[in-house]
Design a protein around this motif. Structure first.
Motif, PDB file in Angstrom:
ATOM      1  N   VAL A   1      12.194  37.885  37.570  1.00  0.00           N
ATOM      2  CA  VAL A   1      12.280  37.024  36.384  1.00  0.00           C
ATOM      3  C   VAL A   1      11.155  35.990  36.405  1.00  0.00           C
ATOM      4  CG1 VAL A   1      13.668  35.258  35.236  1.00  0.00           C
ATOM      5  CG2 VAL A   1      14.746  37.356  36.077  1.00  0.00           C
ATOM      6  N   LEU A   2      10.916  35.406  37.584  1.00  0.00           N
ATOM      7  CA  LEU A   2       9.860  34.401  37.694  1.00  0.00           C
ATOM      8  C   LEU A   2       8.495  34.989  37.333  1.00  0.00           C
ATOM      9  CD1 LEU A   2      10.688  32.338  40.900  1.00  0.00           C
ATOM     10  CD2 LEU A   2      11.104  31.792  38.510  1.00  0.00           C
ATOM     11  N   VAL A   3       8.232  36.207  37.815  1.00  0.00           N
ATOM     12  CA  VAL A   3       6.940  36.827  37.538  1.00  0.00           C
ATOM     13  C   VAL A   3       6.793  37.091  36.045  1.00  0.00           C
ATOM     14  CG1 VAL A   3       5.569  38.913  37.830  1.00  0.00           C
ATOM     15  CG2 VAL A   3       6.678  37.885  39.784  1.00  0.00           C
TER      16      VAL A   3
ATOM     17  N   ILE B   1      12.440  32.361  48.332  1.00  0.00           N
ATOM     18  CA  ILE B   1      12.715  31.149  49.103  1.00  0.00           C
ATOM     19  C   ILE B   1      13.716  30.278  48.356  1.00  0.00           C
ATOM     20  CG2 ILE B   1      11.702  29.069  50.111  1.00  0.00           C
ATOM     21  CD1 ILE B   1       8.993  30.700  50.110  1.00  0.00           C
ATOM     22  N   GLY B   2      13.495  30.165  47.034  1.00  0.00           N
ATOM     23  CA  GLY B   2      14.355  29.314  46.208  1.00  0.00           C
ATOM     24  C   GLY B   2      15.811  29.742  46.261  1.00  0.00           C
ATOM     25  N   ILE B   3      16.057  31.048  46.166  1.00  0.00           N
ATOM     26  CA  ILE B   3      17.435  31.548  46.197  1.00  0.00           C
ATOM     27  C   ILE B   3      18.058  31.295  47.560  1.00  0.00           C
ATOM     28  CG2 ILE B   3      18.790  33.694  46.240  1.00  0.00           C
ATOM     29  CD1 ILE B   3      18.327  32.574  43.475  1.00  0.00           C
TER      30      ILE B   3
ATOM     31  N   ALA C   1      23.226  40.863  51.998  1.00  0.00           N
ATOM     32  CA  ALA C   1      22.747  41.986  51.186  1.00  0.00           C
ATOM     33  C   ALA C   1      22.729  41.585  49.717  1.00  0.00           C
ATOM     34  CB  ALA C   1      23.638  43.202  51.401  1.00  0.00           C
ATOM     35  N   LEU C   2      23.810  40.908  49.310  1.00  0.00           N
ATOM     36  CA  LEU C   2      23.897  40.460  47.922  1.00  0.00           C
ATOM     37  C   LEU C   2      22.788  39.449  47.622  1.00  0.00           C
ATOM     38  CD1 LEU C   2      25.751  41.126  45.581  1.00  0.00           C
ATOM     39  CD2 LEU C   2      27.087  39.084  46.130  1.00  0.00           C
ATOM     40  N   THR C   3      22.545  38.567  48.577  1.00  0.00           N
ATOM     41  CA  THR C   3      21.471  37.580  48.391  1.00  0.00           C
ATOM     42  C   THR C   3      20.134  38.267  48.194  1.00  0.00           C
ATOM     43  OG1 THR C   3      22.692  36.202  49.926  1.00  0.00           O
ATOM     44  CG2 THR C   3      20.491  35.461  49.328  1.00  0.00           C
ATOM     45  N   LEU C   4      19.932  39.343  48.968  1.00  0.00           N
ATOM     46  CA  LEU C   4      18.657  40.077  48.836  1.00  0.00           C
ATOM     47  C   LEU C   4      18.498  40.583  47.405  1.00  0.00           C
ATOM     48  CD1 LEU C   4      16.145  41.447  50.069  1.00  0.00           C
ATOM     49  CD2 LEU C   4      17.595  43.381  50.663  1.00  0.00           C
ATOM     50  N   VAL C   5      19.575  41.194  46.886  1.00  0.00           N
ATOM     51  CA  VAL C   5      19.516  41.731  45.527  1.00  0.00           C
ATOM     52  C   VAL C   5      19.225  40.613  44.530  1.00  0.00           C
ATOM     53  CG1 VAL C   5      20.836  42.853  43.705  1.00  0.00           C
ATOM     54  CG2 VAL C   5      21.048  43.646  46.063  1.00  0.00           C
ATOM     55  N   VAL C   6      19.980  39.529  44.627  1.00  0.00           N
ATOM     56  CA  VAL C   6      19.809  38.424  43.672  1.00  0.00           C
ATOM     57  C   VAL C   6      18.396  37.839  43.783  1.00  0.00           C
ATOM     58  CG1 VAL C   6      20.598  36.119  43.038  1.00  0.00           C
ATOM     59  CG2 VAL C   6      22.255  37.880  43.655  1.00  0.00           C
ATOM     60  N   ALA C   7      17.930  37.624  45.017  1.00  0.00           N
ATOM     61  CA  ALA C   7      16.628  36.992  45.217  1.00  0.00           C
ATOM     62  C   ALA C   7      15.514  37.846  44.622  1.00  0.00           C
ATOM     63  CB  ALA C   7      16.378  36.754  46.704  1.00  0.00           C
ATOM     64  N   VAL C   8      15.614  39.155  44.832  1.00  0.00           N
ATOM     65  CA  VAL C   8      14.558  40.028  44.310  1.00  0.00           C
ATOM     66  C   VAL C   8      14.574  40.021  42.784  1.00  0.00           C
ATOM     67  CG1 VAL C   8      13.772  42.409  44.168  1.00  0.00           C
ATOM     68  CG2 VAL C   8      14.420  41.457  46.362  1.00  0.00           C
ATOM     69  N   LEU C   9      15.797  40.030  42.201  1.00  0.00           N
ATOM     70  CA  LEU C   9      15.884  39.988  40.740  1.00  0.00           C
ATOM     71  C   LEU C   9      15.326  38.673  40.200  1.00  0.00           C
ATOM     72  CD1 LEU C   9      19.374  41.648  40.113  1.00  0.00           C
ATOM     73  CD2 LEU C   9      17.096  42.624  39.771  1.00  0.00           C
TER      74      LEU C   9
ATOM     75  N   HIS D   1       8.525  35.962  33.304  1.00  0.00           N
ATOM     76  CA  HIS D   1       8.648  34.926  32.270  1.00  0.00           C
ATOM     77  C   HIS D   1       7.866  33.675  32.578  1.00  0.00           C
ATOM     78  CE1 HIS D   1      11.417  37.416  30.085  1.00  0.00           C
ATOM     79  NE2 HIS D   1      12.083  37.630  31.215  1.00  0.00           N
ATOM     80  N   LEU D   2       7.731  33.341  33.838  1.00  0.00           N
ATOM     81  CA  LEU D   2       7.038  32.093  34.161  1.00  0.00           C
ATOM     82  C   LEU D   2       5.710  32.334  34.860  1.00  0.00           C
ATOM     83  CD1 LEU D   2      10.155  30.117  35.425  1.00  0.00           C
ATOM     84  CD2 LEU D   2       9.039  29.927  33.204  1.00  0.00           C
ATOM     85  N   LYS D   3       5.393  33.607  35.126  1.00  0.00           N
ATOM     86  CA  LYS D   3       4.149  33.953  35.818  1.00  0.00           C
ATOM     87  C   LYS D   3       4.047  33.246  37.173  1.00  0.00           C
ATOM     88  CE  LYS D   3       1.775  35.903  32.063  1.00  0.00           C
ATOM     89  NZ  LYS D   3       2.973  36.689  31.722  1.00  0.00           N
ATOM     90  N   LEU D   4       5.182  33.037  37.815  1.00  0.00           N
ATOM     91  CA  LEU D   4       5.176  32.410  39.144  1.00  0.00           C
ATOM     92  C   LEU D   4       5.237  33.514  40.200  1.00  0.00           C
ATOM     93  CD1 LEU D   4       7.657  29.447  38.643  1.00  0.00           C
ATOM     94  CD2 LEU D   4       5.179  29.348  38.829  1.00  0.00           C
ATOM     95  N   PRO D   5       4.746  33.243  41.400  1.00  0.00           N
ATOM     96  CA  PRO D   5       4.815  34.264  42.450  1.00  0.00           C
ATOM     97  C   PRO D   5       6.266  34.584  42.818  1.00  0.00           C
ATOM     98  CG  PRO D   5       3.436  32.401  43.116  1.00  0.00           C
ATOM     99  CD  PRO D   5       4.099  32.010  41.850  1.00  0.00           C
ATOM    100  N   ARG D   6       6.505  35.829  43.165  1.00  0.00           N
ATOM    101  CA  ARG D   6       7.864  36.273  43.491  1.00  0.00           C
ATOM    102  C   ARG D   6       8.473  35.488  44.655  1.00  0.00           C
ATOM    103  NH1 ARG D   6       5.119  40.933  42.085  1.00  0.00           N
ATOM    104  NH2 ARG D   6       6.136  42.188  40.502  1.00  0.00           N
TER     105      ARG D   6
END
Lengths: 371, 402
Positions: B33-35, B47-49, B21-29, B37-42
């Motif tokens: 951030v990627l979208v 996947i990265g997290i 559950a915690l991973t879900l929260v962190v991954a979504v956040l 500041h870096l304009k990268l796909p969510r």
């Protein structure tokens, strides 16, 4: 910049321009496929012209100069087949109709050409809101004064053209209650409406010179009038029609205007008056709002009747001229519209049956593309 | 009455679900951030997290048994595959046969070059064939998710979805045959070599048709209420996925074919909310995290050179095949380049095929399977970025400014 001299053209020759909607076959929303379609049709032999328009979800088809209904419908059908085949090849549906029922203006993309970018900068969101689809009909005139005469005489019948072609009841997902909601978008442009009441070309040139002097306009293209002279073609251009749902109706309406023009030039022989315009905006509003059921007030006799009745009356008066022009079949189609209803009522019936505007749009595209 | 009756014991005994559950929260956040500041796909964030926190990375979250994840992955993939199928217009292939030709060329070129590469690395022919069929597939998950997120539409988008649906079908079908041939190698009788793929294909097709017919019926009665219908559809997808797994059929094939069949049969288009509603969307996010958690870079140790070469030749094969037929199929050079590159992503489908093969042949899992897993990790992270860029340079994503 001064106005170019009025070219001479064969009287009563006709030309039709139709702006068409490009749709995604997945959801029948507008799709920015004009560059793909145009790239592909370039390679195919076809009559007339196929051109880009303001936003990338529209294209325009133009016929060459035609003399009568037979040639016009043949050429329009050929153009329709070329763009429809190209559309099928690219999974793009193509449709008539004056508006897209649920597109959102902010999602439209401006076609990459200097003129369109300039207009987009000038008009801002109006340019994108101008994703509306009209039929323009050119009528050839022997000379400029004859053109101005015809323009002012035809103005009286603008409600006829609006009511017959009206096919834009839905805008942004809702029934507007209008038969032609498209024209409401045109009216928001500063230079829309009617041409000034001048009957001689030198006067018109003076008017244009003054306007150009204020730097409000640069060319005739900057006037979005309902009917305007087109000096380089030697024509007047009727611009109030929605793109009808089929090329057959488009051709019939063009020939109705042609036959009426012949009646005005050959038989009617009365002079236009400035007071003819007293009822102009009222009549035009009635046509946009209520279509064929709208009220029509005769500017001279002040008599009131429905637009449908006025068209029926006109059909009787111009029937000899239509015969001369080999446009009897076109007049039959106009009569059919009076009985069966215009595009707006077709679309409302389709919506009542389908309950879904995407489905309506799909039917609209199937109707236009044929086969 | 003692302390322990109402206070938790120490150290806390938490279930692995808490960490997930915690991973879900962190991954979504992180995705946000990627979208921003870096304009990268969510999904790169999701996947990265997963990869970073999972056993393949920092190992911060305890390993969750693969079988528990499998249900989430299967369901989410089922949703995405059905979504893909239902957005793809097979009739287009009739109007423009050059797209079918491009698809067949692209798939066979991929198979041939990868097979040839592996042979060159002295991989046995049958194993090389299995790997070469798996990598035919473009990731439907990444394609559908990126298209949805970027709201793209146009020639490249439409063709990307169509060709992805097609190459996934080829991959699944030929993978069954290749695996059957692998069994043949190990000495199974002919009947047991031929029957499994036929059972899987026939059974999956039957289930897909049943799904399609039921879908039509239900839509006829409930279709006017979009939200209610989405709920029913969601249940149907879950049912079909689990049923397919129970019958040892291919859930991938069933859901993809069901989507294609419903789209082909119905006369009117239907638009559904992305992933058929927010429940579907949550599952999709979880699936990407799970893919990250399952990520394994062990292949680097096995043969980094092979991993990189495999990715390169596969990409070149797809790109050149699309470019070769671009003109005939009616797209320009820029569009063809974008389409060719957008076919690169690999994710859930090859992952599941690899895992299935590894379950049947443990030797595969500890050998070439590792190489494949590493390729998938790289193309899973790079894939969404490539697809997003491809859709952007062809002008198929909405203009930002008015």
């Amino acid at each position: 910049m001064s106005l170019m001299p009025f070219a001479s053209s064969r009287p009563l020759s006709i030309g039709v321009e139709l702006e068409l909607q490009l749709l995604s076959c997945n959801d029948y929303n507008l799709s920015s496929s004009a560059p793909d379609i145009l790239r592909r049709v370039e390679k195919r032999a076809h009559p007339g012209e196929i051109k880009p328009e303001m936003t990338r979800s529209m294209i325009e088809i133009n016929t060459s100069v035609q003399q009568e209904y037979g040639g016009l419908i043949k050429e329009l059908s050929a153009l329709r087949d070329v763009v429809s085949d190209t559309g099928r090849f690219l999974n793009v549906a193509i449709a008539g109709g004056g508006t897209h029922p649920f597109q959102h203006w902010s999602e439209q993309k401006i076609f990459d050409a200097p003129r369109f970018h300039h207009l987009s900068e000038l008009y801002g969101y109006l340019a994108k809101q101008f994703t509306i689809f009209g039929q323009h009909v050119h009528i050839g005139c022997t000379g400029p004064d004859e053109a101005l005469h015809l323009m002012h005489m035809l103005s009286r019948y603008v409600p006829h053209f609006i009511a017959l072609s009206a096919s834009s009841p839905f805008v942004q997902g809702h029934d507007t209650g209008f038969a032609s909601a498209r024209l409401n978008s045109v009216f928001s442009f500063p230079l829309s409406g009617r041409a000034p009441f001048v009957l001689r070309w030198d006067e018109f040139e003076r008017f244009f010179g003054k306007m150009a002097g204020t730097r409000v306009v640069e060319s005739m293209k900057d006037f979005y009038w309902d009917i305007r002279p087109k000096p380089e073609f030697g024509t007047i251009e009727v611009r109030v029609c929605d793109t009808p749902l089929t090329v057959e109706i488009a051709a019939a309406i063009a020939c109705y205007i042609q036959a009426m023009s012949r009646y005005i030039m050959v038989e009617q022989r009365i002079e236009p008056e400035e007071d003819d315009y007293l009822v102009y905006t009222f009549n035009r509003f009635q046509a946009c709002r209520f279509g064929l059921e709208g009220v029509f007030i005769d500017p001279r006799t002040h008599e009131q009747r429905s637009i449908r009745e006025d068209i029926t009356d006109m059909l009787a008066r111009i029937s000899d001229h239509a015969q001369e022009l080999h446009a009897v079949e076109a007049m039959e189609r106009i009569r059919d519209i009076l009985i069966a209803g215009n595009g707006a009522s077709w679309l409302r019936h389709a919506y009542a049956r389908e309950h879904n505007l995407a489905d309506v749009m799909q039917l609209q595209a199937e109707l236009w593309m044929g086969k | 009455m003692t302390w322990s009756a109402y206070l938790p014991g120490w150290p806390l005994e938490v279930s692995p679900a808490l960490w997930l559950a915690l991973t879900l929260v962190v991954a979504v956040l992180v995705g946000e951030v990627l979208v921003r500041h870096l304009k990268l796909p969510r999904i790169v964030g999701y996947i990265g997290i997963g990869l970073l926190l999972g056993p393949g990375g920092l190992a911060l979250i305890p390993q969750v048994p693969a079988t528990e994840w499998r249900l989430v992955v299967d369901l989410a993939l089922g949703i995405l595959l059905f979504e893909l199928g239902s957005k793809v217009n097979l009739r287009w292939l009739k109007a423009n046969p050059w797209i079918a030709a491009t698809s067949l060329l692209e798939a066979s070129a991929t198979f041939v070059v990868v097979f040839w590469l592996l042979k060159w690395f002295d991989v046995p022919a049958i194993t090389a064939a299995v790997v070469a069929t798996i990598v035919i597939a473009t990731s439907p998950a990444i394609v559908v998710r990126t298209v949805t997120e970027s709201r793209a539409q146009g020639q490249v988008t439409d063709r990307l979805m169509l060709m992805t649906a097609l190459n996934c079908s080829y991959a699944v079908i030929f993978h069954k045959f290749a695996v059957a041939a692998m069994y043949g190698e190990t000495g199974a009788s002919l009947i047991h070599t031929v029957m499994p793929p036929l059972y899987v294909l026939g059974g999956s097709a039957l289930l897909a048709v049943l799904f399609g017919v039921t879908f039509e019926r239900l839509h006829h009665h409930l279709g006017h209420h979009e939200e209610t219908f989405s709920f029913v559809l969601f249940g149907m997808i879950a049912f079909a996925t689990i049923m397919a797994a129970t019958l040892k059929l291919s859930p991938i094939l069933v859901l993809l074919a069901a989507g294609l069949i419903t789209r082909y049969r119905r006369k009117r288009t239907h638009t559904f909310p992305p992933h058929f509603g927010s429940a579907g969307a949550v599952l999709v996010v979880l699936m990407f995290i799970a893919n990250g958690l399952a990520g394994d870079l062990g292949g680097f140790g096995y043969s980094l050179l092979l991993v990189l070469l495999l990715i390169t030749v596969r990409a070149i094969a797809k790109l050149l095949a699309v470019l070769a037929l671009a003109n005939q199929s009616g797209i320009g050079l820029r569009q063809a380049t974008a389409l060719g590159l957008a076919l690169i992503p690999m994710s859930s489908v090859p992952l599941l095929l690899t895992m299935d093969t590894a379950t049947a042949f443990p030797a595969f899992g500890s050998g070439l399977g590792l190489v494949l897993m590493s390729c998938i990790v790289i193309l899973e992270l790079a894939g969404p970025i490539v697809v997003q860029m491809a859709l952007k340079i062809t002008g198929e994503t909405p203009d930002k400014k008015i």
